[in-house]
Write an enzyme that holds these catalytic residues in place. Structure first.
Site, PDB file in Angstrom:
ATOM      1  N   LYS A  34     -12.104   2.996   8.356  1.00 17.15           N
ATOM      2  CA  LYS A  34     -11.582   1.726   8.857  1.00 17.15           C
ATOM      3  C   LYS A  34     -10.096   1.615   8.529  1.00 17.15           C
ATOM      4  O   LYS A  34      -9.553   2.403   7.747  1.00 17.15           O
ATOM      5  CB  LYS A  34     -12.353   0.557   8.231  1.00 17.15           C
ATOM      6  CG  LYS A  34     -12.255   0.470   6.716  1.00 17.15           C
ATOM      7  CD  LYS A  34     -13.117  -0.654   6.172  1.00 17.15           C
ATOM      8  CE  LYS A  34     -13.026  -0.714   4.642  1.00 17.15           C
ATOM      9  NZ  LYS A  34     -13.829  -1.819   4.081  1.00 17.15           N
ATOM     10  N   ARG A 132     -21.178 -11.164  -0.177  1.00 23.44           N
ATOM     11  CA  ARG A 132     -20.478 -11.287   1.106  1.00 23.44           C
ATOM     12  C   ARG A 132     -21.493 -11.079   2.228  1.00 23.44           C
ATOM     13  O   ARG A 132     -22.388 -11.887   2.420  1.00 23.44           O
ATOM     14  CB  ARG A 132     -19.324 -10.286   1.203  1.00 23.44           C
ATOM     15  CG  ARG A 132     -18.244 -10.433   0.142  1.00 23.44           C
ATOM     16  CD  ARG A 132     -17.078  -9.513   0.397  1.00 23.44           C
ATOM     17  NE  ARG A 132     -17.533  -8.151   0.699  1.00 23.44           N
ATOM     18  CZ  ARG A 132     -16.730  -7.128   0.936  1.00 23.44           C
ATOM     19  NH1 ARG A 132     -15.425  -7.296   0.915  1.00 23.44           N
ATOM     20  NH2 ARG A 132     -17.208  -5.919   1.176  1.00 23.44           N
ATOM     21  N   TYR A 259      20.718  -7.626  -1.132  1.00 20.74           N
ATOM     22  CA  TYR A 259      20.559  -9.078  -1.072  1.00 20.74           C
ATOM     23  C   TYR A 259      20.658  -9.759  -2.430  1.00 20.74           C
ATOM     24  O   TYR A 259      20.131  -9.263  -3.432  1.00 20.74           O
ATOM     25  CB  TYR A 259      19.203  -9.430  -0.458  1.00 20.74           C
ATOM     26  CG  TYR A 259      19.157  -9.316   1.046  1.00 20.74           C
ATOM     27  CD1 TYR A 259      19.861 -10.212   1.854  1.00 20.74           C
ATOM     28  CD2 TYR A 259      18.395  -8.337   1.661  1.00 20.74           C
ATOM     29  CE1 TYR A 259      19.812 -10.117   3.234  1.00 20.74           C
ATOM     30  CE2 TYR A 259      18.337  -8.236   3.033  1.00 20.74           C
ATOM     31  CZ  TYR A 259      19.052  -9.126   3.821  1.00 20.74           C
ATOM     32  OH  TYR A 259      18.995  -9.023   5.192  1.00 20.74           O
ATOM     33  N   MET A 307      14.078  -5.305   4.440  1.00 17.25           N
ATOM     34  CA  MET A 307      13.158  -5.017   5.525  1.00 17.25           C
ATOM     35  C   MET A 307      13.209  -3.553   5.959  1.00 17.25           C
ATOM     36  O   MET A 307      12.174  -2.946   6.258  1.00 17.25           O
ATOM     37  CB  MET A 307      13.440  -5.922   6.731  1.00 17.25           C
ATOM     38  CG  MET A 307      12.444  -5.736   7.864  1.00 17.25           C
ATOM     39  SD  MET A 307      12.722  -6.826   9.274  1.00 17.25           S
ATOM     40  CE  MET A 307      12.291  -8.420   8.571  1.00 17.25           C
TER      41      MET A 307
END
Length: 364
Positions: A34, A132, A259, A307
């Protein structure tokens, strides 16, 4: 074009699978693929494992089932998630098994199967303590009775999932295991045609032979990472996450880098700017705290991970534009160590890698 890259070492994948199969003996291995095979690439990973003789695959979403089918996968596929009653045709494919999580699932599935004259292969999930998905443990006898009235549903397997298999305290794990053994006894008495029983995830595969039964579901360990917070000597990381050197700059003493001026040079420094950032899946926790490996040596990340870019302090003059820095997956930067240091889990690193990171499949 410079871009971050994840090298996927297929030989290591083979070796990890072979180790796991040898460890569990005759038990069938259903690899968990998955989330794009934990960021490694579901099609490429599943194709190689098929060639290695794996029994089948586990996924979470119908879209992942469809992706495997479109890749011409003929091995069993177990959909671990809730049945999609709007896409029931996907379960009619011969290799696909759905998971029954409730009596309502049984009733709706049987009704559809009778109307359309089809047969569904399924696995019944029992909640032994994870809390769950799965039918409540206490409702097992009622569900077994309902199954006995279903003529169009084949219960191929019964399974559960450990909540604490990676923890040192094994009391709760063993409590769940004893419950699952009782589930197996009930199923064998009432539904003797059920073929498979499985509860072992990667942590249980590595630590609890008693939980193997005749099928196991390793995920993280297939990719060479141990969920036990320490590296395993028989598992090798399949992935190395890399970022190329995009720019090399000389900064004078007192210069701010990145930054919010989080890092200010206290002397003249040589700084590498790497082409990767949090948009690629690099944790911001690495800001002024992480390291990268270049040519076998470690260098500190300085300032904030942005980023698209990371700054690294490096005075080594032999490192040039285009050289690659490893962010994880080397012996020095194993995910077992990084996840412990940053109080994360290895899954977050692997599944957080974005689509713009190039997957490069390598055979050493």
């Amino acid at each position: 074009m410079l871009q971050p890259k994840a090298d996927i070492f297929l030989n290591r994948l083979r070796e990890n699978y072979q180790y796991i199969q040898s460890k569990v003996g005759t038990a069938k291995v259903m690899a968990v693929v998955k989330a794009d095979a934990y960021g490694h690439g579901i099609v490429e990973i599943s194709n190689l494992l098929v060639d290695e003789g794996i029994h089948g695959f586990c996924v979470a979403l119908v879209s992942e089932v469809q992706e495997l089918i479109q890749a011409n996968n003929q091995n069993p596929i177990l959909h671990l998630g809730q049945i999609s009653f709007l896409e029931l045709d996907v379960y009619e494919a011969g290799q696909v098994r759905c998971t029954i999580n409730s009596i309502n699932d049984l009733k709706k599935l049987e009704e559809h199967a009778r109307k359309n004259n089809v047969i569904f292969k399924s696995h019944l999930k029992v909640d032994t303590g994870m809390g769950r998905m799965g039918i409540p443990y206490e409702d097992l006898e009622e569900v077994v009775e309902e199954i006995s009235h279903c003529n169009n549903i084949i219960i191929e397997g019964v399974y559960s999932h450990f909540s604490t298999a990676e923890e040192k305290d094994i009391d709760y794990r063993d409590w769940q295991l004893e419950r699952f053994k009782k589930v197996i006894a009930t199923i064998k008495e009432n539904l003797p045609e059920v073929e498979f029983f499985h509860i072992a995830n990667s942590a249980a595969v590595l630590t609890c032979e008693e939980a193997y039964f005749n099928m196991v579901r390793p995920g993280l360990s297939i990719y060479g990472v141990s969920p036990l917070k320490v590296k395993h000597e028989s598992l090798q990381p399949v992935m190395q996450m890399k970022a190329p050197v995009a720019l090399i700059k000389q900064f004078l003493k007192g210069s701010a880098v990145g930054y919010n001026r989080q890092y200010v040079t206290d002397k003249n420094e040589r700084i590498l700017i790497l082409q990767a950032g949090y948009a690629d899946g690099i944790p911001r926790e690495f800001s002024s705290d992480g390291k990268v490996e270049i040519n076998g040596n470690l260098y500190p990340i300085i300032g904030k991970v942005s980023m698209d870019l990371i700054a690294v302090r490096c005075e080594e003059k032999t490192i040039k534009h285009g050289h690659e820095a490893v962010l994880w997956g080397s012996d020095n930067l194993r995910l077992e160590f990084l996840s412990k240091k940053y109080e994360k889990i290895p899954y977050e690193f692997l599944t957080g890698i974005s689509k713009r990171v190039k997957r490069n499949y390598v055979n050493e």
